[in-house]
Design a protein around this motif. Sequence first.
Motif, PDB file in Angstrom:
ATOM      1  N   THR A  48      35.832  17.576  -1.812  1.00  0.00           N
ATOM      2  CA  THR A  48      35.251  16.597  -1.069  1.00  0.00           C
ATOM      3  C   THR A  48      35.391  17.513   0.590  1.00  0.00           C
ATOM      4  OG1 THR A  48      37.597  15.886  -0.266  1.00  0.00           O
ATOM      5  CG2 THR A  48      36.456  15.022  -1.835  1.00  0.00           C
ATOM      6  N   SER A  49      34.657  16.706   1.428  1.00  0.00           N
ATOM      7  CA  SER A  49      34.676  18.415   2.956  1.00  0.00           C
ATOM      8  C   SER A  49      35.661  17.583   4.235  1.00  0.00           C
ATOM      9  CB  SER A  49      33.427  18.260   3.097  1.00  0.00           C
ATOM     10  OG  SER A  49      33.028  16.963   3.700  1.00  0.00           O
ATOM     11  N   SER A  50      36.667  16.126   3.760  1.00  0.00           N
ATOM     12  CA  SER A  50      36.829  15.797   4.599  1.00  0.00           C
ATOM     13  C   SER A  50      38.471  17.013   4.543  1.00  0.00           C
ATOM     14  CB  SER A  50      37.722  14.574   4.050  1.00  0.00           C
ATOM     15  OG  SER A  50      36.777  13.719   3.676  1.00  0.00           O
ATOM     16  N   LYS A  51      38.912  16.409   5.678  1.00  0.00           N
ATOM     17  CA  LYS A  51      39.893  17.497   6.602  1.00  0.00           C
ATOM     18  C   LYS A  51      41.569  16.715   6.456  1.00  0.00           C
ATOM     19  CE  LYS A  51      42.753  19.015  10.815  1.00  0.00           C
ATOM     20  NZ  LYS A  51      43.078  19.555  11.555  1.00  0.00           N
ATOM     21  N   TYR A  52      41.560  15.762   5.491  1.00  0.00           N
ATOM     22  CA  TYR A  52      42.798  14.578   5.308  1.00  0.00           C
ATOM     23  C   TYR A  52      42.780  14.508   3.888  1.00  0.00           C
ATOM     24  CZ  TYR A  52      43.704  15.477  10.652  1.00  0.00           C
ATOM     25  OH  TYR A  52      44.042  15.880  11.042  1.00  0.00           O
ATOM     26  N   ILE A  53      43.353  14.681   2.787  1.00  0.00           N
ATOM     27  CA  ILE A  53      43.719  13.454   1.952  1.00  0.00           C
ATOM     28  C   ILE A  53      44.874  12.721   1.948  1.00  0.00           C
ATOM     29  CG2 ILE A  53      43.069  13.688  -1.203  1.00  0.00           C
ATOM     30  CD1 ILE A  53      40.303  15.166   0.500  1.00  0.00           C
ATOM     31  N   VAL A  54      44.371  11.466   1.586  1.00  0.00           N
ATOM     32  CA  VAL A  54      45.857  10.873   2.079  1.00  0.00           C
ATOM     33  C   VAL A  54      45.782   9.976   0.128  1.00  0.00           C
ATOM     34  CG1 VAL A  54      46.606   8.342   2.086  1.00  0.00           C
ATOM     35  CG2 VAL A  54      45.252   9.843   3.920  1.00  0.00           C
ATOM     36  N   PHE A  55      46.198  10.761  -0.749  1.00  0.00           N
ATOM     37  CA  PHE A  55      47.309  10.639  -1.819  1.00  0.00           C
ATOM     38  C   PHE A  55      47.967   9.277  -2.393  1.00  0.00           C
ATOM     39  CE2 PHE A  55      45.854  13.047  -6.318  1.00  0.00           C
ATOM     40  CZ  PHE A  55      45.858  12.307  -6.835  1.00  0.00           C
ATOM     41  N   CYS A  56      47.242   7.990  -2.965  1.00  0.00           N
ATOM     42  CA  CYS A  56      48.050   7.345  -3.896  1.00  0.00           C
ATOM     43  C   CYS A  56      48.369   7.160  -5.404  1.00  0.00           C
ATOM     44  CB  CYS A  56      47.540   5.828  -3.119  1.00  0.00           C
ATOM     45  SG  CYS A  56      46.638   5.290  -1.288  1.00  0.00           S
ATOM     46  N   GLY A  57      49.235   8.239  -5.213  1.00  0.00           N
ATOM     47  CA  GLY A  57      49.986   8.176  -6.567  1.00  0.00           C
ATOM     48  C   GLY A  57      51.406   8.715  -6.381  1.00  0.00           C
ATOM     49  N   VAL A  58      51.325  10.016  -7.392  1.00  0.00           N
ATOM     50  CA  VAL A  58      52.930  10.454  -7.577  1.00  0.00           C
ATOM     51  C   VAL A  58      53.303  11.822  -7.425  1.00  0.00           C
ATOM     52  CG1 VAL A  58      54.293   8.655  -9.460  1.00  0.00           C
ATOM     53  CG2 VAL A  58      52.554  10.291 -10.226  1.00  0.00           C
ATOM     54  N   GLY A  59      54.522  12.159  -7.102  1.00  0.00           N
ATOM     55  CA  GLY A  59      54.467  13.539  -6.549  1.00  0.00           C
ATOM     56  C   GLY A  59      53.548  14.780  -6.715  1.00  0.00           C
TER      57      GLY A  59
END
Length: 329
Positions: A48-59
């Motif tokens: 992805t070209s996004s600056k921010y990745i908001v990840f819903c999962g585990v560490g």
Amino acid sequence: MNLKEEIYRLKEELDVTLVAHFYQRDEVFELADITGDSLELAKKAKETSSKYIVFCGVGFMGESVKVLSPEKTVLMPKIACCAMARMIDEGYYEQNLKMINDAGIANENILPITYINSSAAVKAKVGQMGGMVCTSSNAYKIIEKGLESGKKIFFVPDRCLGQNFAKSLNLKSAVVGDGSDLNEADIICYNGFCSVHQLFTVEDVEFYREKYPDILVAVHPECDPAVCDAADFVGSTSQLIKYIKELPLEQKVVVGTEFNMVNRLRDKNTYILSSTKPECPTMNETTLEDVYRTLKSIEDNNISEETLIKVNDDVIKWARVALERMLEI
């Protein structure tokens, strides 16, 4: 305030990609831009070209994204820790290695392979020893490639996965510390496991086969080897989804993996292989409120340290080596 509407607004206005693992709660899963299993998500997030990745999962999943894409800001609304990944750290890795050495097997005769369900620090240890990462989807291929070295495979952290793949390849396995002869083994397994997949038993399989004689049994290879032996199909999360969705809707199937994923597969004739609810507690920690707060912190330029994934440069270097060795294969 309607949380879902606010999350959609923030996603649209911010340079962010929202990512969710298959095991997330339905209300979180349905909001994601990208869904999948752990490796699939890391690869797609990297693209992805996004600056921010908001990840819903585990560490460990957020860490994998950071390792493959260190230039991105990776945030997790809830940095929950996979119970299996917590079973091994750098210290336990070294202790097990010493036990293998004490059995008369030198490091130069060992090739470590770590399941992706491990911390970046453990992946880095593996990378430094010439080893690589695998997933439940590609473990056959990775282990076969590793055996070409002529070395014994040290497989961490899931003993069931190691034992199941050894059996499928007609190889001998042993578990460190259980008294078995490590010298006789082709694959030496660390004694870790998935608490959710340990819930499924052979008795569960027998119950469903007696109740529905024509039922098919599909399970994840993190299940106990005896359960996998009793199943009709054994496959990773993505392989299970493909297998089940291709079945005629009239065909009954019982599935041995995490509840949330199974629950959204088909409208009928799909059962859970357990008398209890096999719901991953850490995967279910992330809520809509957590997602909203994380996105709002980006909008407000007030990102919390508690949501920020950080991996030091040396760990990124060697963990990336281990991951890229896998990707090359």
